[in-house]
Design an enzyme around this catalytic site. Sequence first.
Site, PDB file in Angstrom:
ATOM      1  N   GLU A 123      65.397 -34.245  51.466  1.00 56.93           N
ATOM      2  CA  GLU A 123      65.388 -35.711  51.472  1.00 56.93           C
ATOM      3  C   GLU A 123      65.911 -36.228  50.130  1.00 56.93           C
ATOM      4  O   GLU A 123      66.722 -37.152  50.063  1.00 56.93           O
ATOM      5  CB  GLU A 123      63.973 -36.230  51.739  1.00 56.93           C
ATOM      6  CG  GLU A 123      63.915 -37.752  51.841  1.00 56.93           C
ATOM      7  CD  GLU A 123      62.509 -38.280  52.120  1.00 56.93           C
ATOM      8  OE1 GLU A 123      61.588 -37.477  52.327  1.00 56.93           O
ATOM      9  OE2 GLU A 123      62.356 -39.516  52.115  1.00 56.93           O
TER      10      GLU A 123
ATOM     11  N   GLU B 192      52.380 -38.210  51.813  1.00 62.22           N
ATOM     12  CA  GLU B 192      52.725 -39.032  52.981  1.00 62.22           C
ATOM     13  C   GLU B 192      53.336 -38.149  54.082  1.00 62.22           C
ATOM     14  O   GLU B 192      53.000 -38.275  55.259  1.00 62.22           O
ATOM     15  CB  GLU B 192      53.683 -40.143  52.536  1.00 62.22           C
ATOM     16  CG  GLU B 192      54.163 -41.035  53.651  1.00 62.22           C
ATOM     17  CD  GLU B 192      55.650 -41.233  53.568  1.00 62.22           C
ATOM     18  OE1 GLU B 192      56.336 -40.867  54.545  1.00 62.22           O
ATOM     19  OE2 GLU B 192      56.137 -41.722  52.524  1.00 62.22           O
ATOM     20  N   HIS B 193      54.228 -37.242  53.704  1.00 55.98           N
ATOM     21  CA  HIS B 193      54.767 -36.285  54.697  1.00 55.98           C
ATOM     22  C   HIS B 193      53.652 -35.437  55.298  1.00 55.98           C
ATOM     23  O   HIS B 193      53.629 -35.176  56.502  1.00 55.98           O
ATOM     24  CB  HIS B 193      55.763 -35.342  54.018  1.00 55.98           C
ATOM     25  CG  HIS B 193      57.147 -35.885  53.891  1.00 55.98           C
ATOM     26  ND1 HIS B 193      58.256 -35.226  54.362  1.00 55.98           N
ATOM     27  CD2 HIS B 193      57.608 -37.034  53.347  1.00 55.98           C
ATOM     28  CE1 HIS B 193      59.346 -35.932  54.095  1.00 55.98           C
ATOM     29  NE2 HIS B 193      58.982 -37.036  53.472  1.00 55.98           N
TER      30      HIS B 193
ATOM     31  N   HIS C  30      54.443 -39.331  47.671  1.00 52.08           N
ATOM     32  CA  HIS C  30      55.379 -39.245  48.793  1.00 52.08           C
ATOM     33  C   HIS C  30      55.209 -37.939  49.574  1.00 52.08           C
ATOM     34  O   HIS C  30      55.255 -37.914  50.803  1.00 52.08           O
ATOM     35  CB  HIS C  30      56.809 -39.384  48.258  1.00 52.08           C
ATOM     36  CG  HIS C  30      57.861 -39.092  49.273  1.00 52.08           C
ATOM     37  ND1 HIS C  30      58.637 -37.956  49.239  1.00 52.08           N
ATOM     38  CD2 HIS C  30      58.272 -39.793  50.362  1.00 52.08           C
ATOM     39  CE1 HIS C  30      59.477 -37.974  50.260  1.00 52.08           C
ATOM     40  NE2 HIS C  30      59.275 -39.062  50.954  1.00 52.08           N
TER      41      HIS C  30
END
Lengths: 467, 442
Positions: free
Chosen positions: A172, A95-96, A92
């Site tokens: 997040e 992905e950022h 993840h």
Amino acid sequence: MKSQIRRTAIVSALLTAFVAAPIALPNGNSALLGNTAHAAQEKLGPEVSSFFLDNGLQVVVIPDRRAPVVTHMLWYRAGSADEPPGKSGIAHFLEHLMFKGTKTVANGEFSARIAAIGGQENAFTSTDYTGYFQRVTPSALEEMMTLEADRMENLVLTDELILPERDVVQEERNSRTENNPGSLLREAMAAALYQNHPYGIPIIGWQHEIDTLTKEDALAFYDKFYTPNNAILVVAGDVDAETVRSLAEKTYGKVARRAEPGVRKRPTEPTPQAARRIEMADHRVSTPSFQRLYLVPSYNTAEPGEAEALDVLSDILGGGSTSRLYKSLVIDQQIATSSGAWYQGGALDHSSYGFYGAPKPGISLEEVEAATDKEIAKLLEEGVTQEEVERTTRRLVKQAVFSQDSQASLARIYGGSLVLGSTIEDIEAWPQRIQAVTAEAVNKAARKYLQMPRSVTGYLSPKQQEG
Amino acid sequence: MTFVLKMKTLKYAAVVAGGVILSVWATLAQAVEIKPITSPGGINALLVEDYTVPLISVSYSFKGGSTQDLPGKEGTAKLLTNTLDEGAGEITSQDFQIRLQDNGMGYSFSAGYDSFSGGIKALRSDREDSFELLRLMLNEPRFDEAPVERMKASRLNSLRARQANQQYLTGKAVRETLFDGHPYGRPTDGTIETMGALNGDDLRDYMSRVFARDNLVVGIVGAISEEEAGAMLDKVFGALPAKAQLTEVPEINIETGTKKHIEFDTPQTNIRIALPGIKREDDAFFAGYLANYVLGGGSFNSRLYEEVREKRGLAYGVYSYLGTYDHAGIVGAGSATRADRAQQTVDIILAEIERMATEGPTAEELEKAKKYIRGSYAISNLDTSGKIASVLVAIQQANLGIDYIDRRAEYIDGVTLDDAKRIAAQLFGGDPTVITVGRSVE
């Protein structure tokens, strides 16, 4: 009122719902369709086509010429369950970081070019895949393909750029999980359900491990998995297959095969032997709730017809206000304000089957759990009726037609199924397979999997704050 | 995998639509033809005929909404959204639910401050049955005691569940601070007391006042002819009263400047900031919309995104928006970050608001904003029949008119840098209300 910046979402219930059961476009040319399936026969689905580039990239084209919009979506066969031990959250986090620029494209420039034409973009990470998409006018498709292909091999990361982004990921996680007792309980339940498989680790990562993730960790994951032979490109919307082919060859076709990720083989689950219970009390909870998870196969690992039967089962038991659970607990006994069940069949390895319920005031969680268990026991003993099965399958098949109205949904359904190992033929035959489900198959699947040793039960309760 | 027709954002769609519909209308016009129609019974609607997929989407909206809840009966409109499908005509709750499920259509109801809205998405082959079910729900709901009490129990559970929910507490504080004493300040979901006391008569009374033909707008998209659409309009809406009996809602001038911290023990602090805004019909609306895009409306490209998230990693989300209601306008902004960085985040957002007030956008920023807003509409709103139907409703709600559509791009292009600076000074120059909900920091 609130508009949320959602770049880089963890795949949520919404998306997994799309791919959970690969809802397919009805393929009306099949004689297998019963005469009750008029909805399916009414309209052929779109002419979906697929081809491979020389470097191994699969390209899928789903034409929808109604509006001048295309959805360009790239799926990698790499998710949180592919992370090395101790590096939870790296899929993840990467992905950022994919938005931070390449050798030739500056940080933020890809996004700026999309904004300049009014396009939309986002990305998402799941246990088994990571996806990136843009929605633009057809004339911008080539530019999107050029930029997406570029960041498949040319990503450039510096500590200066990535350290603030790691803080963003922690925020997040705060928003999604730390601030939300229900999410914390779900995290604990998943960790208990999977005793050996990495599905027990949260997609976003554990808070303490996110803090240790580095540029090198991100690049190692990138270099292992981000390669054309490990990706699927889905282009849906106002475009034809030939155009996509020539653009794909011109853009993605130039990306070298960077790695050979091979078969994804994760640690597997032992046969579960002991029922587990997780209890959590929190001052941010005002009303109690109950959940139960069972370890079950996914569409990918089930015996033929089993996953379809589990889909039908979840609908009969707990899909909405005509389901057995709702009728029994909410309408007849009046002990719960909600009660239901679900099956999330979209996974490379195992899946889970869930129950939930919220007691009315004055009723305990134990009573709601007991009533749920009674309905499950009744079903295991007496089975479902053929009439229940037919009503459900008719409706599921009809619903498949509705997915044709959204190119974005189609792109998610096809991409999300193909990335887990389905074929286009599998997807298109889903309505037929659902229609072939019998009461006997549903009962067999229920008896096989709805057993307490396979389960985790969770209680979420209010807690008085001290002081 | 259940198909759910999500129209929760109808109100929001109206707001956004106000800002961006016309900029790309030319693109839509190339793809589809919008036809104003009038049914034999005299009901107007906008229609887009398209037979590519065998589906029909219908969106409709009655002016009214939660502001029409009687005092002491807060939550009526919201409860109505849960009870219209719990039995109608001769068909009782469970049988009606089975009829709906067998039909398979998607349907939804929603209540905002200013309107009660709904929509269906039906298979063409099942349309007559779908339209009949919709007619029954909007004209002859039963409101039998058992299902009404069941839906109330579910809503009461949510109301209790919220009492320790940070998001809810934040939103409540904002609403009560901004709209104190106005119908918008009332709890649209009701309270445990008001919800607990509602019954079928309250629901019927609300319907008799709000569900009428003179406050109705309808958008129809999909595999349906003009003649069929006209027949549907008369069937579903023809028997409603000619005139609604709406309670007048006063205009409200928003006063800001309140600073408020609510103590809540959780890792991340919620931040909400508000200023007086403008209404949709304001001549400066487009200029304001563009200026806000530059500040915090452009998701990954705004000043707030750059300063709060990109440069400093303070938050996952940060935004600003123009909230336009029938009787008020606000500017809102917000974010969420851990407690020890909350003050820094508030300071940065306030500094950016002030900078926008004093300097306005740059010429380059304004050009980019115009490009985005021109291009985004078709991409965001015109790719499914349900979204197009919502757009058709929004156009009519805002009284934009079909002829206005063609002029829309000109309005956006016509905004000058001076216009944007002037409205930025007005919108962002006041004393903001700042509300934080989270842990105090020593």
